[in-house]
Design an enzyme around this catalytic site. Structure first.
Site, PDB file in Angstrom:
ATOM      1  N   GLY A 166       0.814  -1.213   0.000  1.00 26.28           N
ATOM      2  CA  GLY A 166       0.000   0.000   0.000  1.00 26.28           C
ATOM      3  C   GLY A 166       0.843   1.256   0.000  1.00 26.28           C
ATOM      4  O   GLY A 166       0.567   2.213  -0.734  1.00 26.28           O
ATOM      5  N   ASP A 167       1.893   1.270   0.824  1.00 28.60           N
ATOM      6  CA  ASP A 167       2.793   2.418   0.848  1.00 28.60           C
ATOM      7  C   ASP A 167       3.477   2.610  -0.502  1.00 28.60           C
ATOM      8  O   ASP A 167       3.626   3.737  -0.989  1.00 28.60           O
ATOM      9  CB  ASP A 167       3.868   2.212   1.918  1.00 28.60           C
ATOM     10  CG  ASP A 167       3.305   2.278   3.320  1.00 28.60           C
ATOM     11  OD1 ASP A 167       2.993   3.381   3.772  1.00 28.60           O
ATOM     12  OD2 ASP A 167       3.187   1.217   3.957  1.00 28.60           O
ATOM     13  N   SER A 168       3.914   1.509  -1.090  1.00 31.06           N
ATOM     14  CA  SER A 168       4.651   1.594  -2.353  1.00 31.06           C
ATOM     15  C   SER A 168       3.762   2.060  -3.497  1.00 31.06           C
ATOM     16  O   SER A 168       4.189   2.851  -4.348  1.00 31.06           O
ATOM     17  CB  SER A 168       5.287   0.244  -2.677  1.00 31.06           C
ATOM     18  OG  SER A 168       6.189  -0.140  -1.652  1.00 31.06           O
TER      19      SER A 168
END
Length: 399
Positions: free
Chosen positions: A170-172
């Site tokens: 999700g962060d990436s």
């Protein structure tokens, strides 16, 4: 390769981020030539420096995530620290931050303040829920974005609880959207009078944007996509199968011609020539039968034989790679996807190669993640601070 030969050369980026989303976005910018000045707290810096596997006191992940960046320590709670931050922003092109909304404003570094200081500034703001809305002030990490954005719900098997992917996806994903949005904003600045703008990326929205046909299928049919393991109903055959020697092989044969080639490779001309299986809709209607046939064929052969037969038939297939497989794979090696760098103690260490691959102006690793405050003197000297002034700021707790 010199920085001048890279596509983002000449851009100055100030990173006010920690851990994953913001720093991953700036990592990409740094790999392609931007000057990225990473602002860290003097008290330990980015927590990622100590995350996961630590070698000689520093996370190996850090050396990748912070490559090509300059580390400057500023105490943003100190008036002189804030003054130095504003001087850095005054001639920057981009500021990247991933604090909870409102934190930058409390520091006097919100969009209104920074854009008044530098009207051409592009500000990338990554947060759990975006800068507006009833949840804006709530804390949100990648796991929450993956859950709220729909990814976790559809990941796993129907008879078990939802599962996460093995990385902070999700962060990436949010970081990638952030880079895309920032480059769009820079293009707008170029053709519309030099004015900057805010790029607002919410982690849950970044994940939500990847969810394919989820929304219209629900709106039109009331259909809720559920967990289906390694298959995706509506796209057949595409699955993971286990070989005689216990290895796992992914086979994607959902194209009409590819399906025929797979069936012939399996010795199933009857299925290859069955008119009811000539298109995807027909195959999906009989997917249980087809998967049973493929399972049986794969289970009767070792991995090497399965992959050789499918390669000869031009059917997309692969073993499920571990990192050990990658280190031995000719394709990874031929394309430089395992790059060797030197750690501070002189030890060789392989790190991921750089993506995407540009034919004329590729990215490169100029140096690995720096020591905390390694570039204080160089960066602040470039702003006009003398060595004596820098020493005094350090003694005062501003650095």
């Amino acid at each position: 390769m010199t920085a001048a030969a890279k596509p983002l050369a000449g851009l100055k980026v100030i990173e006010l981020g920690t851990l994953i989303a913001g720093p991953f976005a700036t990592r990409i910018m740094a790999e392609f030539g931007a000057e990225v000045i990473k602002i860290e707290s003097p008290d330990g810096g980015d927590p990622l420096r100590k995350w996961r596997k630590v070698y000689e006191g520093t996370s190996l992940w850090w050396y990748v995530q912070a490559r090509n960046k300059k580390s400057v320590t500023l105490n943003l709670k100190h008036p002189e620290g804030l003054a130095m931050m504003r001087r850095l922003v005054a001639d920057a092109d981009i500021v990247v931050e991933n604090f909870r909304p409102g934190v930058m404003e409390k520091l006097g570094l919100g969009w209104d303040a920074l854009s008044a200081l530098n009207p051409g500034l592009v500000m990338l703001r990554l947060s759990g829920f975006g800068q507006t809305g009833p949840m804006a002030a709530q804390p949100g990490f990648g796991a929450i974005g993956e859950s709220m954005g729909g990814l976790r719900y559809v990941t796993g098997f129907s008879d078990r609880p939802p599962v996460k992917t093995g990385i902070s996806i999700g962060d990436s994903i949010a970081a990638l959207w952030g880079v895309i949005g920032t480059l769009m904003a820079l293009r707008h600045r170029e053709i519309n009078g030099g004015r900057g703008q805010v790029v607002d990326v919410a982690l849950y929205e970044a994940v939500f944007a990847m969810m394919e046909s989820l929304v219209p299928e629900f709106d039109v049919f009331g259909f809720v996509r559920e967990r289906t393991g390694n298959i995706m109903p509506g796209i057949t055959p595409s699955n993971t199968h286990t070989t005689k020697d216990g290895r796992h092989v992914a086979i994607g044969a959902n194209g009409d011609a590819i399906f025929k080639r797979l069936m012939h490779a399996m010795g199933r001309a009857d299925l290859a020539d069955d008119p009811s299986l000539a298109d995807n809709a027909g195959r999906d209607a009989r997917r249980d039968e087809l998967y049973a046939a493929i399972d049986a064929w794969v289970a009767a052969h070792d991995e090497a034989a399965v992959l050789a037969a499918l390669a000869a038939a031009e059917v997309p297939a692969s073993r499920i790679y571990s990192v050990a497989d990658m280190f031995a794979d000719p394709q990874f090696l031929a394309r430089g996807m395992l790059e060797t760098v030197k750690l501070p103690d002189g030890r060789d260490c392989r790190v991921p190669g750089i993506v995407p691959r540009l034919s004329d102006t590729p990215g490169s690793t100029e140096w690995i993640g720096p020591a905390l405050g390694e570039h204080n003197d160089a960066v602040l000297g470039g702003l006009g601070y003398t060595p004596e002034q820098i020493a005094a700021l350090r003694a005062a707790g501003a650095l």
